[in-house]
Design an enzyme around this catalytic site. Structure first.
Site, short mmCIF file in Angstrom:
data_model
loop_
_atom_site.label_atom_id
_atom_site.label_comp_id
_atom_site.label_asym_id
_atom_site.label_seq_id
_atom_site.Cartn_x
_atom_site.Cartn_y
_atom_site.Cartn_z
N ARG A 234 -13.88 78.03 4.66
CA ARG A 234 -13.19 77.87 3.24
C ARG A 234 -11.53 78.12 3.56
O ARG A 234 -11.28 79.08 4.50
CB ARG A 234 -13.51 79.12 2.41
CG ARG A 234 -14.96 78.89 1.42
CD ARG A 234 -14.64 77.65 0.81
NE ARG A 234 -16.23 77.48 0.26
CZ ARG A 234 -17.13 76.63 0.50
NH1 ARG A 234 -16.81 75.58 1.51
NH2 ARG A 234 -18.10 76.13 -0.21
N ASP A 258 -10.93 71.49 7.73
CA ASP A 258 -11.42 70.63 6.93
C ASP A 258 -11.40 71.25 5.43
O ASP A 258 -12.10 70.73 4.63
CB ASP A 258 -12.91 70.69 7.42
CG ASP A 258 -14.05 69.68 6.46
OD1 ASP A 258 -13.27 68.55 6.30
OD2 ASP A 258 -14.95 69.97 6.18
N GLU A 263 -7.12 73.43 -1.91
CA GLU A 263 -7.75 71.87 -1.78
C GLU A 263 -8.22 71.33 -3.41
O GLU A 263 -8.45 70.09 -3.32
CB GLU A 263 -8.86 71.96 -0.81
CG GLU A 263 -10.09 72.65 -1.32
CD GLU A 263 -11.21 72.67 -0.15
OE1 GLU A 263 -10.89 72.93 0.85
OE2 GLU A 263 -12.32 72.13 -0.71
N HIS A 295 -12.65 67.97 3.45
CA HIS A 295 -13.82 68.68 3.27
C HIS A 295 -14.94 67.91 3.21
O HIS A 295 -15.70 67.52 2.51
CB HIS A 295 -13.95 69.32 1.76
CG HIS A 295 -14.75 70.56 1.74
ND1 HIS A 295 -14.23 71.60 1.21
CD2 HIS A 295 -15.95 70.59 2.31
CE1 HIS A 295 -15.41 72.53 1.26
NE2 HIS A 295 -16.29 72.13 1.71
#
Ligand code: NAD
Length: 329
Positions: A234, A258, A263, A295
């Site tokens: 996260r 990622d 985000e 992600h």
């Protein structure tokens, strides 16, 4: 059940519609995320299905309850975007998909590490332009390096097994150490020791009050010069501003992420014709040793199948009065 599916992408529609043949729920797909602005769409639905960047805060939950929604089915593992206290107060059940394909995420963490290290993304572009030079493509042997893993649940343990296979020394940190991993010969250490000795650190713990900004200016000070950090967990685990400072001083040798703290304003959208307002991500993308993916750690055929099956069955079970994969308050 009558289900409103939020933040729908083409692949969600494809996998949910295909697997719904076994369940016969009524699925209505919305491209918009669920939040206080879109919650009015949930009137007449029994269930909502949401993903990582939907906002299920106290206000949204109160509205869901008013609209008669009984269950929020997360089609992901993490639930940091849900106000659990509010859900309990309004008697809304929260279910999730605890493990869809931990291999998918662990393998993506490996992909980030090896791409960053051996610079295959740069070689690909160079060679397409007939530039066959090796200048600035130098990497290091991962073999023999010390790799620290924070969080050794479903994903972290697979990452540990894979990276051990590359001949690395593996140091683990978890508030609940796994006996199984220790029996296999893996070593748990303190967070301090992990920071001090690791050449590479991969984050696999959830985002909680304790883990928020676990990677920050202070922790960077205790790490090795040139440490490589990989985050597929996260975004909030890393203080991005501190990471930028550490990249500038070369304390942080490479960063593969990622996930990103802000985000929800960026990921899963095509913003190629937009002006990016987020100066932190804009700065991060300028570093030659930062690799960002949007992600996509979970994004394999196997994981999408498991996500659709588990989510639809969680809702079917709820309808029958047997709650499965509930997020406990
Ligand atoms: P998990 O619950 O199986 O494991 C998490 C581990 O972290 C547990 O062993 C737990 O004890 C440990 N932990 C909790 N608090 C900790 C702390 N303060 N310090 C150290 N360890 C702590 O979860 P998982 O399935 O392995 O997933 C890990 C994370 O990966 C999820 O929380 C989610 O945020 C993320 N994830 C990302 C993607 C993606 O597509 N990038 C997909 C799935 C999950």
């Amino acid at each position: 059940m009558n289900i409103a599916v939020f933040s729908t992408k083409s692949y969600d529609k494809e996998y949910f519609s295909k697997h719904n043949k076994n369940y016969n729920h009524t699925l209505t797909y919305f491209e918009a995320p669920l939040d206080t602005k879109t919650v009015s769409l949930t009137k007449e639905f029994d269930a909502v299905c949401v993903f990582v960047n939907d906002t299920i805060d106290a206000k949204t939950i109160a509205e869901l309850a008013k609209n008669g929604v009984q269950i929020v089915a997360l089609r992901c593992a993490g639930f940091n975007n849900v106000d659990l206290e509010a859900a309990e107060k309004h008697n809304i059940t929260i279910v999730r998909v605890p493990a869809y394909s931990p291999h998918a995420v662990a393998e993506h963490a490996i992909a980030l590490l090896f791409t960053l290290n051996r610079k295959t993304h740069k070689a690909y572009n160079r060679i397409r332009e007939s530039n066959f030079s090796l200048e600035k493509l130098i990497g290091f042997d991962v073999y023999g390096k010390t790799v620290g893993i924070i969080g050794t649940g479903n994903i972290g343990r697979i990452f540990a097994e894979i990276i051990k296979g590359f001949g690395c020394r593996v140091l683990l940190y978890d508030i609940y150490p796994s006996e199984e991993l220790q029996e296999k010969g893996f070593e748990y250490v303190s967070l301090e020791q992990l920071y001090k000795e690791s050449d590479i650190i991969s984050l696999h713990c959830p985002l909680t009050e304790d883990t928020k900004h676990i990677i920050n200016a202070e922790s960077f000070r205790t790490m090795k010069q040139g440490v490589v950090i990989i985050n597929t967990s996260r975004g909030g685990l890393i203080n991005s501003q501190d990471a930028i400072e550490a990249l500038k001083t070369e304390k942080l040798g490479a960063l593969g992420i990622d996930v990103y703290e802000q985000e929800e304003h960026l990921f899963f959208k095509d913003l190629s014709e937009s002006i990016i307002q987020d100066d932190v991500i804009a700065r991060l993308t300028t570093f030659p040793n930062v690799l960002i993916t949007s992600h996509q750690g979970f994004f394999t055929q196997e994981a999408l199948t498991e996500i659709a099956e588990t989510t639809l069955s969680n809702i079917a079970n709820f309808e029958k009065g047997e709650i499965t994969n509930q997020v406990e308050f």
